[in-house]
Design a protein around this motif. Structure first.
Motif, PDB file in Angstrom:
ATOM      1  N   ASP A 202      10.745  17.766 -30.560  1.00  0.00           N
ATOM      2  CA  ASP A 202      10.214  17.266 -29.292  1.00  0.00           C
ATOM      3  C   ASP A 202      10.961  17.836 -28.092  1.00  0.00           C
ATOM      4  N   PHE A 203      12.287  18.004 -28.239  1.00  0.00           N
ATOM      5  CA  PHE A 203      13.020  18.430 -27.043  1.00  0.00           C
ATOM      6  C   PHE A 203      12.719  19.880 -26.657  1.00  0.00           C
ATOM      7  N   THR A 206       9.901  19.411 -24.417  1.00  0.00           N
ATOM      8  CA  THR A 206      10.438  19.000 -23.111  1.00  0.00           C
ATOM      9  C   THR A 206      10.909  20.224 -22.336  1.00  0.00           C
ATOM     10  N   ALA A 209       8.061  22.052 -21.053  1.00  0.00           N
ATOM     11  CA  ALA A 209       7.431  21.322 -19.953  1.00  0.00           C
ATOM     12  C   ALA A 209       8.212  21.482 -18.651  1.00  0.00           C
ATOM     13  N   LYS A 210       9.493  21.879 -18.759  1.00  0.00           N
ATOM     14  CA  LYS A 210      10.279  22.134 -17.551  1.00  0.00           C
ATOM     15  C   LYS A 210       9.942  23.482 -16.950  1.00  0.00           C
ATOM     16  N   GLY A 211       9.212  24.294 -17.689  1.00  0.00           N
ATOM     17  CA  GLY A 211       8.853  25.614 -17.189  1.00  0.00           C
ATOM     18  C   GLY A 211       9.845  26.695 -17.579  1.00  0.00           C
TER      19      GLY A 211
ATOM     20  N   ARG B  89       4.722  24.584 -14.543  1.00  0.00           N
ATOM     21  CA  ARG B  89       5.284  23.506 -15.351  1.00  0.00           C
ATOM     22  C   ARG B  89       6.641  23.076 -14.804  1.00  0.00           C
ATOM     23  N   GLY B  90       6.838  21.781 -14.723  1.00  0.00           N
ATOM     24  CA  GLY B  90       8.121  21.291 -14.249  1.00  0.00           C
ATOM     25  C   GLY B  90       8.205  21.287 -12.735  1.00  0.00           C
ATOM     26  N   THR B  95       5.803  16.389 -17.314  1.00  0.00           N
ATOM     27  CA  THR B  95       5.372  15.494 -18.378  1.00  0.00           C
ATOM     28  C   THR B  95       6.524  14.593 -18.812  1.00  0.00           C
ATOM     29  N   PHE B  97       7.528  12.312 -21.970  1.00  0.00           N
ATOM     30  CA  PHE B  97       7.051  12.185 -23.340  1.00  0.00           C
ATOM     31  C   PHE B  97       7.316  10.812 -23.907  1.00  0.00           C
ATOM     32  N   SER B 103      13.147  13.434 -27.381  1.00  0.00           N
ATOM     33  CA  SER B 103      12.712  14.422 -26.407  1.00  0.00           C
ATOM     34  C   SER B 103      13.845  14.954 -25.538  1.00  0.00           C
ATOM     35  N   LEU B 104      15.080  14.551 -25.844  1.00  0.00           N
ATOM     36  CA  LEU B 104      16.228  15.161 -25.155  1.00  0.00           C
ATOM     37  C   LEU B 104      17.008  16.010 -26.149  1.00  0.00           C
ATOM     38  N   GLN B 113      20.542  19.152 -18.585  1.00  0.00           N
ATOM     39  CA  GLN B 113      19.115  19.159 -18.917  1.00  0.00           C
ATOM     40  C   GLN B 113      18.261  18.872 -17.689  1.00  0.00           C
ATOM     41  N   ILE B 114      18.785  18.073 -16.773  1.00  0.00           N
ATOM     42  CA  ILE B 114      18.026  17.793 -15.552  1.00  0.00           C
ATOM     43  C   ILE B 114      18.125  18.983 -14.598  1.00  0.00           C
ATOM     44  N   GLU B 116      18.394  22.152 -15.178  1.00  0.00           N
ATOM     45  CA  GLU B 116      17.668  23.375 -15.547  1.00  0.00           C
ATOM     46  C   GLU B 116      16.460  23.644 -14.663  1.00  0.00           C
ATOM     47  N   ILE B 168      14.163  14.055 -15.383  1.00  0.00           N
ATOM     48  CA  ILE B 168      13.839  15.469 -15.622  1.00  0.00           C
ATOM     49  C   ILE B 168      12.464  15.778 -15.052  1.00  0.00           C
TER      50      ILE B 168
END
Lengths: 309, 351
Positions: A202-203, A206, A209-211, B89-90, B95, B97, B103-104, B113-114, B116, B168
């Motif tokens: 899943d990550f 993610t 989805a951040k591009g 995207r982003g 999105t 999830f 999902s992390l 992670q934030i 990025e 995020i």
């Protein structure tokens, strides 16, 4: 963290002590002595020699003496090699084996990881299938076959590389390649399987989805999470590669520890066998410690489980 | 109000060894600025696939957008190349999830992670991005943000992780926020907190949200409009009031009837009989007909078009045809509808 390492070092010493004890008594239970194959020694001479090396004493006394010397870093002397101290023999041979093993390990692991990564990205394409075939070949065909083939074609037929001995870089090429094939194949398989699994997590979605772009996702999010199983198999692999490889050292006449070990076993050279065994054991527990520390560096969840820092 | 997103006749299929699975079969809707659209439906109805297709997150192969347009501010996302999509995207579409436990990335600090997205889309320096990350963590209600940016996901609880996931998603102030069942994996008390947070954030940032859920209680709580999906199609769409007080599609009746509520004294919940159709071979006619006790002859022959109920309310059921017999929702559902109306009056209306 420091406490954790100290604690582990304590366990290492305990482990080594137990291994030394076990090996010592096992060796003593074997029939024969370093002198059994000597035909020209008379009964009287034999008695003198046994007395001189303390081999007539009761086993517990011999054990206490051996452990006492061991604590001072004295592994005894070789019976075969004209009373050379075992420590000197080990020190002259281990670096060669370790060097060869390290080359093979590094080259094999790096190539294997690359191969596995490519196979994972191009999952189910011809690239993946070819990588798969390469690793099956590497795992199932023993290294001495590659060694022999290389010696014959590259060494003898083409005359490109020397086929034996150790010293120059040219002499290192063929044994390194022969040894690197197995870790490469194993590395590729583990990397591929793990990476495919990680890329399905899943990550990773993610991250997409951040591009982020695919390379970023692969190296920043994928690789590190795929490394744990690889480190798990590569640890013991490092030990077996760097502690001397019986066959490859023999084939290429490399004066490493593996070759020495074989000839000592043949002649029942008690001190060298004990010394080599202890060295293997020491190296093994050391690598396990390094692997455990690497786990913590790679995966923060394991770091906390190991002990509070 | 302007439409920020318009989806027109979207078809998404997955090519499997068994054949083509038609997961989404002609979905159209639009999303206005600052609005929350809920998409509801049971598992496999195509709600997640629809929104993943909007963010172009469908893995291809096996998935593909067969036809249709996804217009974000007039730009058709369905036609963009992957590289161009990475810029969207982003940044414009984010999105959230379902499962914050997975999902992390477990091996990366949450701050990193934030950051990025900020570094990629807003070309921030690392120190700038970190400042903004701390702001974001404050925004999503994570205490001690300064210390926590350098922690790893396993040091957070499920609800806290979902706050991180939301941070995020919010990082670059997206125009459209897709929330794919963001509360399903959380315990009930945490669910309420996360919903409050999302409503709060929407008020502050004025973003548009597509909220996927199968929990009608959540819908009533967060949404402005509702789209009900079944077998890859929207079968009814309208404002929350229209869907809850004046539902027209028998499937919507079924969903409302199967929704547990506190303030009714029904002995048992009404389940919708049967199971959703196999999307490898979707049935001819109305896909819901085999499970529908109100099905008409024509339902087995022809798919119903969207009938207009009001300017904002449409439903795809032949029951709305002028020649169809007049049908009323089942008594249990009618009692429910009355209950909803009563409880919304009691609350004094937040809308």
């Amino acid at each position: 963290m420091a406490r954790y390492i100290l604690q582990r070092l304590g366990y290492m010493i305990l482990t080594l002590f137990l291994i030394a004890t076990f090996s010592f008594f096992l060796m003593k239970m074997l029939p024969g002595s370093p002198l059994s194959s000597e035909q020209k020694v008379t009964e009287a001479q034999r008695e003198i020699i046994l007395e001189k090396y303390g081999l007539n004493d009761p086993v517990p006394v011999q054990y206490a003496r051996y452990m006492g010397n061991l604590l001072q870093g004295d592994l005894g002397v070789s019976f075969q090699l004209k009373n050379q101290p075992v420590t000197d023999i080990l020190l002259s041979r281990i670096p060669i084996s370790a060097q060869l093993g390290l080359y093979a390990l590094l080259i094999g692991t790096v190539l294997g990881m690359l191969l596995g990564l490519i196979a994972a990205i191009k999952n189910n394409s011809w690239v993946d299938y070819s990588a798969n075939i390469v690793s099956v070949i590497g795992i199932s065909i023993p290294s001495f076959i590659f060694a022999g083939l290389m010696q014959y074609y590259v060494g003898v037929k083409l005359g490109l590389l020397p086929i034996a001995f150790w010293g120059t870089w040219q002499q290192a090429v063929m044994p390194t390649i022969a040894l690197a094939i197995f870790p490469m194949a194993i590395g590729a398989r583990f990397m591929r399987t793990e990476m495919i699994e990680v890329l399905g997590s899943d990550f990773i979605v993610t991250a997409r989805a951040k591009g982020l772009n695919n390379t970023g996702i692969l190296f920043k999010h994928g690789l590190r999470n795929a490394l744990i199983p690889l480190v798990t198999v590569m640890g013991p692999m490092a030990v077996s590669l760097m502690t001397g490889t019986l066959v490859i050292e023999q084939i290429f006449s490399i004066p490493g520890i593996g070759e020495q070990f074989v000839s000592s076993v043949m002649t029942d050279d008690f001190a060298i066998i004990m010394g080599t065994t202890l060295f293997f054991a020491f190296f093994f527990v050391l690598i396990i410690l390094i692997v455990d520390l690497l786990y913590g560096i790679i995966d923060p969840r394991i770091r906390l489980a190991g002990g509070k820092d | 109000m302007d439409n920020i997103l318009e989806v027109k006749d979207l078809h998404v299929s997955f090519d499997t060894y068994g054949g083509e699975v038609k997961a989404v079969r002609g979905v159209s809707f639009d999303l206005k600025k600052g609005e929350t659209l809920a998409i509801v439906g049971e598992s496999g109805s195509g709600k997640s696939v629809t929104t993943r297709a909007i963010a172009r997150l469908i893995p291809s192969p096996p998935g593909r957008i067969k036809e249709g347009e996804i217009l974000l501010d007039g730009k058709d996302l369905a036609k963009l190349k992957e590289k161009q999509m990475q810029q969207i995207r982003g940044k414009e579409i984010s999105t959230i999830f379902q499962d914050p436990m997975t999902s992390l990335n477990p091996t990366m600090k949450i701050g990193a992670q934030i950051m990025e997205g900020l570094i990629k889309h807003q070309k921030m320096s690392r120190s700038k991005a970190k400042e903004r990350t701390i702001e974001l963590l404050d925004l999503v209600g994570l205490p001690n943000a300064k210390d926590r940016v350098d922690q790893y996901p396993h040091q957070f609880s499920g609800g806290q992780r979902q706050r991180v996931v939301i941070a995020i998603a919010l990082a670059c102030n997206p125009k459209v926020l897709i929330a794919d069942e963001p509360t399903t994996a959380l315990d009930v008390t945490i669910q309420a907190q996360i919903l409050e947070l999302m409503k709060d954030i929407q008020k502050k940032t004025d973003s548009s949200i597509i909220f996927i859920t199968h929990d009608l209680g959540v819908v009533a709580n967060v949404a402005d409009r509702v789209a009900v999906m079944y077998a890859g199609k929207i079968v009814e769409i309208g404002t929350v009031d229209e869907i809850f007080y004046n539902p027209k599609h028998p499937y919507t009746w079924g969903l409302l009837g199967s929704m547990p509520t506190l303030d009714n004294d029904e002995e048992s919940l009404v389940a919708i009989p049967g199971s959703p159709p196999d999307m490898l071979n979707p049935p001819k006619g109305d896909a819901f007909a085999p499970r529908n006790e109100y099905a008409l002859e024509i339902d087995n022959e022809m798919e119903p078009p969207m009938f207009k109920v009001s300017d904002t309310h449409y439903a795809a059921t032949w029951l709305l045809h002028e020649n169809a017999p007049k049908m009323e929702p089942p008594a249990a559902v009618k009692r429910r509808m009355k209950g909803f109306a009563a409880s919304s009056d009691k609350k004094g209306d937040k809308r």
